[in-house]
Write a protein that holds these residues in place. Structure first.
Motif, PDB file in Angstrom:
ATOM      1  N   GLY A 176      10.022   8.497 131.966  1.00 37.61           N
ATOM      2  CA  GLY A 176      11.037   7.833 131.152  1.00 37.61           C
ATOM      3  C   GLY A 176      10.631   7.714 129.695  1.00 37.61           C
ATOM      4  N   LEU A 177       9.344   7.403 129.454  1.00 38.38           N
ATOM      5  CA  LEU A 177       8.874   7.296 128.073  1.00 38.38           C
ATOM      6  C   LEU A 177       8.986   8.635 127.365  1.00 38.38           C
ATOM      7  CD1 LEU A 177       7.578   5.613 125.838  1.00 38.38           C
ATOM      8  CD2 LEU A 177       5.342   6.220 126.773  1.00 38.38           C
ATOM      9  N   PHE A 178       8.618   9.702 128.053  1.00 40.32           N
ATOM     10  CA  PHE A 178       8.705  11.035 127.458  1.00 40.32           C
ATOM     11  C   PHE A 178      10.153  11.359 127.080  1.00 40.32           C
ATOM     12  CE2 PHE A 178       9.713  15.539 128.277  1.00 40.32           C
ATOM     13  CZ  PHE A 178       8.951  16.132 127.275  1.00 40.32           C
ATOM     14  N   VAL A 179      11.086  11.102 127.994  1.00 40.02           N
ATOM     15  CA  VAL A 179      12.493  11.406 127.734  1.00 40.02           C
ATOM     16  C   VAL A 179      13.059  10.489 126.655  1.00 40.02           C
ATOM     17  CG1 VAL A 179      14.811  11.507 128.751  1.00 40.02           C
ATOM     18  CG2 VAL A 179      12.842  12.318 130.052  1.00 40.02           C
ATOM     19  N   ASN A 180      12.671   9.198 126.682  1.00 40.21           N
ATOM     20  CA  ASN A 180      13.149   8.267 125.653  1.00 40.21           C
ATOM     21  C   ASN A 180      12.648   8.660 124.264  1.00 40.21           C
ATOM     22  OD1 ASN A 180      14.824   6.445 127.019  1.00 40.21           O
ATOM     23  ND2 ASN A 180      13.063   5.338 127.843  1.00 40.21           N
ATOM     24  N   VAL A 181      11.417   9.140 124.202  1.00 42.44           N
ATOM     25  CA  VAL A 181      10.886   9.635 122.929  1.00 42.44           C
ATOM     26  C   VAL A 181      11.732  10.798 122.435  1.00 42.44           C
ATOM     27  CG1 VAL A 181       8.953  10.848 121.860  1.00 42.44           C
ATOM     28  CG2 VAL A 181       8.521   8.852 123.291  1.00 42.44           C
ATOM     29  N   TRP A 182      12.051  11.692 123.349  1.00 43.58           N
ATOM     30  CA  TRP A 182      12.860  12.865 123.005  1.00 43.58           C
ATOM     31  C   TRP A 182      14.255  12.437 122.529  1.00 43.58           C
ATOM     32  CZ3 TRP A 182      13.231  17.696 126.740  1.00 43.58           C
ATOM     33  CH2 TRP A 182      13.581  18.811 125.999  1.00 43.58           C
ATOM     34  N   ILE A 183      14.838  11.467 123.262  1.00 42.73           N
ATOM     35  CA  ILE A 183      16.172  10.972 122.881  1.00 42.73           C
ATOM     36  C   ILE A 183      16.116  10.308 121.504  1.00 42.73           C
ATOM     37  CG2 ILE A 183      17.958   9.268 123.439  1.00 42.73           C
ATOM     38  CD1 ILE A 183      17.364   9.791 126.396  1.00 42.73           C
ATOM     39  N   ALA A 184      15.086   9.476 121.272  1.00 43.00           N
ATOM     40  CA  ALA A 184      14.958   8.782 119.989  1.00 43.00           C
ATOM     41  C   ALA A 184      14.805   9.766 118.841  1.00 43.00           C
ATOM     42  CB  ALA A 184      13.773   7.820 120.031  1.00 43.00           C
ATOM     43  N   ARG A 185      14.024  10.811 119.057  1.00 39.40           N
ATOM     44  CA  ARG A 185      13.846  11.833 118.017  1.00 39.40           C
ATOM     45  C   ARG A 185      15.148  12.597 117.785  1.00 39.40           C
ATOM     46  NH1 ARG A 185       9.006  14.061 116.285  1.00 39.40           N
ATOM     47  NH2 ARG A 185       7.097  12.976 116.906  1.00 39.40           N
ATOM     48  N   TYR A 186      15.860  12.905 118.862  1.00 40.97           N
ATOM     49  CA  TYR A 186      17.109  13.666 118.754  1.00 40.97           C
ATOM     50  C   TYR A 186      18.195  12.849 118.042  1.00 40.97           C
ATOM     51  CZ  TYR A 186      21.645  15.489 120.234  1.00 40.97           C
ATOM     52  OH  TYR A 186      22.935  15.932 120.252  1.00 40.97           O
ATOM     53  N   LEU A 187      18.365  11.613 118.444  1.00 37.91           N
ATOM     54  CA  LEU A 187      19.428  10.786 117.877  1.00 37.91           C
ATOM     55  C   LEU A 187      19.094  10.277 116.478  1.00 37.91           C
ATOM     56  CD1 LEU A 187      20.481   8.630 120.983  1.00 37.91           C
ATOM     57  CD2 LEU A 187      21.662  10.619 120.036  1.00 37.91           C
ATOM     58  N   GLY A 188      17.804  10.037 116.207  1.00 35.06           N
ATOM     59  CA  GLY A 188      17.415   9.437 114.937  1.00 35.06           C
ATOM     60  C   GLY A 188      17.593   7.924 114.987  1.00 35.06           C
ATOM     61  N   ILE A 218      17.060  14.611 134.476  1.00 37.92           N
ATOM     62  CA  ILE A 218      17.423  16.013 134.255  1.00 37.92           C
ATOM     63  C   ILE A 218      18.693  16.100 133.409  1.00 37.92           C
ATOM     64  CG2 ILE A 218      18.176  18.138 135.401  1.00 37.92           C
ATOM     65  CD1 ILE A 218      16.415  17.303 137.787  1.00 37.92           C
ATOM     66  N   ILE A 219      19.654  15.239 133.710  1.00 40.18           N
ATOM     67  CA  ILE A 219      20.912  15.238 132.941  1.00 40.18           C
ATOM     68  C   ILE A 219      20.645  14.898 131.478  1.00 40.18           C
ATOM     69  CG2 ILE A 219      23.141  14.096 132.654  1.00 40.18           C
ATOM     70  CD1 ILE A 219      23.206  13.698 135.678  1.00 40.18           C
ATOM     71  N   ARG A 220      19.781  13.914 131.224  1.00 40.13           N
ATOM     72  CA  ARG A 220      19.471  13.524 129.837  1.00 40.13           C
ATOM     73  C   ARG A 220      18.817  14.668 129.067  1.00 40.13           C
ATOM     74  NH1 ARG A 220      18.297   8.440 132.623  1.00 40.13           N
ATOM     75  NH2 ARG A 220      19.707   6.826 131.815  1.00 40.13           N
ATOM     76  N   VAL A 221      17.923  15.379 129.733  1.00 39.88           N
ATOM     77  CA  VAL A 221      17.276  16.513 129.077  1.00 39.88           C
ATOM     78  C   VAL A 221      18.318  17.582 128.735  1.00 39.88           C
ATOM     79  CG1 VAL A 221      15.656  18.424 129.408  1.00 39.88           C
ATOM     80  CG2 VAL A 221      15.039  16.104 130.147  1.00 39.88           C
ATOM     81  N   LEU A 222      19.232  17.832 129.654  1.00 40.08           N
ATOM     82  CA  LEU A 222      20.291  18.815 129.399  1.00 40.08           C
ATOM     83  C   LEU A 222      21.187  18.367 128.243  1.00 40.08           C
ATOM     84  CD1 LEU A 222      21.324  19.755 133.062  1.00 40.08           C
ATOM     85  CD2 LEU A 222      20.003  21.131 131.439  1.00 40.08           C
ATOM     86  N   LEU A 223      21.445  17.067 128.144  1.00 44.46           N
ATOM     87  CA  LEU A 223      22.258  16.555 127.038  1.00 44.46           C
ATOM     88  C   LEU A 223      21.576  16.799 125.695  1.00 44.46           C
ATOM     89  CD1 LEU A 223      23.550  13.135 128.450  1.00 44.46           C
ATOM     90  CD2 LEU A 223      24.801  15.287 128.236  1.00 44.46           C
ATOM     91  N   LEU A 251      19.340  19.216 125.076  1.00 40.35           N
ATOM     92  CA  LEU A 251      19.306  20.654 124.828  1.00 40.35           C
ATOM     93  C   LEU A 251      20.666  21.194 124.396  1.00 40.35           C
ATOM     94  CD1 LEU A 251      17.067  21.819 127.824  1.00 40.35           C
ATOM     95  CD2 LEU A 251      16.405  21.548 125.428  1.00 40.35           C
ATOM     96  N   THR A 252      21.732  20.578 124.879  1.00 38.17           N
ATOM     97  CA  THR A 252      23.086  21.034 124.515  1.00 38.17           C
ATOM     98  C   THR A 252      23.653  20.263 123.333  1.00 38.17           C
ATOM     99  OG1 THR A 252      24.042  19.529 126.173  1.00 38.17           O
ATOM    100  CG2 THR A 252      23.605  21.804 126.856  1.00 38.17           C
ATOM    101  N   ARG A 253      22.805  19.389 122.752  1.00 39.52           N
ATOM    102  CA  ARG A 253      23.191  18.602 121.576  1.00 39.52           C
ATOM    103  C   ARG A 253      24.480  17.813 121.830  1.00 39.52           C
ATOM    104  NH1 ARG A 253      19.762  19.565 117.832  1.00 39.52           N
ATOM    105  NH2 ARG A 253      20.962  18.357 116.288  1.00 39.52           N
ATOM    106  N   ALA A 254      24.449  17.044 122.917  1.00 40.03           N
ATOM    107  CA  ALA A 254      25.601  16.245 123.339  1.00 40.03           C
ATOM    108  C   ALA A 254      25.811  15.070 122.392  1.00 40.03           C
ATOM    109  CB  ALA A 254      25.391  15.749 124.764  1.00 40.03           C
TER     110      ALA A 254
END
Length: 444
Positions: free
Chosen positions: A44-56, A177-182, A184-187
């Motif tokens: 979860g931390l890894f994905v949240n880091v990715w989400i935080a970086r993606y969203l800003g 998995i869904i969050r990672v796909l979001l 990658l697809t710049r949802a």
């Protein structure tokens, strides 16, 4: 007969546990909860880091605000029933189907109330902000399915948490998995809010399957007005307490949004997530030892207070084991994981991580108050912490931004979990026990 997992322990530990079935069961139950939370913490931390970086910081702050805002109304679903249900099932297992059925019906009604209240309040407070309306509404929709968490409470009362863990982990894995796909697809931002509710729905479905697979029958569940009245009467002070706790745990992000904007909320949310991720440890231990503490109260006060002191000492020691290294490496951790945009969160984590000590002890103290049926004291303590947090946020956030919210949270958590013990003569003893755990948390 010893549990199967004990054969993997060193000899000295096996000797300590030999023949102590209740302790083995509690440790095994905690192990399942720890496994779940460690998995969530790592992945979860890894994905949240990715989400935080993606969203800003701006969009991540807006998502965090919506989560915090919807979370303010979660107590309308829980209604303080969880501990009451566990207590009643342990004391009167013959009437479990009536207890579970009634609690489910009450929680379901609370879920509808929470959804309606969250969406309506968001529209009133931010009438022109349609994006926030959608985010809050989507996330709050998960409240409609949280009534099925009563199955989780049943497993907790039987110290059989592994079934609930498997259900929640299946939902978590799929939605990860869904969050990672979001990403990658710049949802868009709303897609991440939708996944929050999807995870709640899948987890609820998994609990249904687990309950049936372990021999549970929903056909036997039934609700009665008399039982609902008794449950709500006992849980009302606790429900009010959870409302207060929910407010002082989330109001900082809500006030920060109104006073400093989404960008500051995004930075502060990173600090909160890195410091709160560890709260699973006292929670896991709590649900494993709470039934045994209830039983100890029925045996003798000496055994009751002995187990309480050991519980206080254990959670304090574990809190120190987390807070000290996090204090030393928090800045490096934030910079390495989240990047330069979130660098100010490093200092916030350095201080906010110490609030974990007090939140852990507050969780441990709730076993004492629940066993004594002193929910009014819990409510007053939580309300005082809530008021303190709001007042401090009001004065500190305009001047210091996120750091002001950090200081307010630390003082509020300390007062709610420890300082408030000395407001009542009846809790002086447990206050002294918590002080002892803070100063010298001896567990052996």
């Amino acid at each position: 007969m010893n549990a199967a997992w004990t054969k993997y322990l060193p000899g000295i530990l096996r000797e300590k546990l030999d023949g102590r079935q209740q302790l083995q069961k509690a440790i095994g139950n905690s192990g399942w909860l720890m496994f779940e939370k460690i998995l969530r913490m790592g992945v979860g931390l890894f994905v949240n880091v990715w989400i935080a970086r993606y969203l800003g910081p701006e969009n991540f702050g807006l998502l965090s605000y919506a989560l915090a805002f919807a979370g303010l109304f979660v107590p309308l679903v829980t209604l303080g029933l969880d501990e009451i249900v566990v207590r009643n099932v342990v004391r009167d297992p013959e009437n479990k189907d009536e207890t579970l059925g009634t609690a489910f019906a009450v929680k379901l009604a609370g879920g509808f109330a929470a959804f309606a209240a969250a969406t309506a309040t968001a529209m009133i407070l931010r009438p022109a902000d349609s994006l926030t309306h959608w985010l809050v509404g989507i996330i709050a929709a998960g409240s409609l399915f949280q009534s099925l968490n009563i199955i989780d409470i049943w497993f907790n009362s039987q110290v059989q948490t592994k079934y609930a863990v498997l259900a929640r982990n299946a939902a978590f894995a799929l939605c990860t998995i869904i969050r990672v796909l979001l990403i990658l697809t710049r949802a868009p931002l709303t897609a991440f809010a939708i996944v929050v509710t999807i995870e709640t729905v899948i987890a609820a479905t998994g609990l249904l399957v687990a309950y049936r697979a372990t021999g549970g029958s929903f056909k036997k569940w039934h609700a009665t007005f008399a039982t609902a009245k008794n449950l709500l009467r006992d849980s009302l002070p606790l429900a009010l307490s959870f409302v207060s706790v929910g407010i002082y745990q989330r109001i900082d992000q809500v006030m920060l949004q109104e006073m400093s904007g989404s960008h500051e909320v995004g930075i502060y949310a990173v600090a909160v997530r890195l410091s709160e991720v560890w709260i699973f440890i006292p929670n896991a231990i709590y649900w494993s030892v709470y039934p045994s503490i209830v039983k100890a109260k029925q045996v003798s006060d000496e055994l009751f207070y002995e187990r309480l002191q050991k519980f206080y000492n254990l959670v304090a020691l574990l809190a120190y084991a987390i807070a000290i290294p996090m204090t030393l490496c928090s800045q490096w951790l934030v910079d390495s994981l989240f990047g330069e945009a979130y660098t100010r969160a490093g200092l916030m984590v350095t201080w906010l991580i110490w609030a974990h000590l007090f939140t852990s002890l507050e969780i441990a103290r709730s076993t004492f108050l629940a066993s004594m049926n002193w929910y009014k004291i819990y409510f007053i303590s939580a309300l005082a912490g809530c008021i303190l947090n709001i007042v401090l946020c009001y004065f500190l956030i305009p001047r210091y931004g996120g750091m002001g919210a950090v200081v307010a949270s630390i003082f509020a958590y300390w007062f709610a979990g420890h300082g408030s013990c000395f407001l009542f003569k009846s809790t002086f003893r447990t206050g002294a026990m918590i002080s002892k755990a803070i100063i010298y948390p001896k567990i052996w």
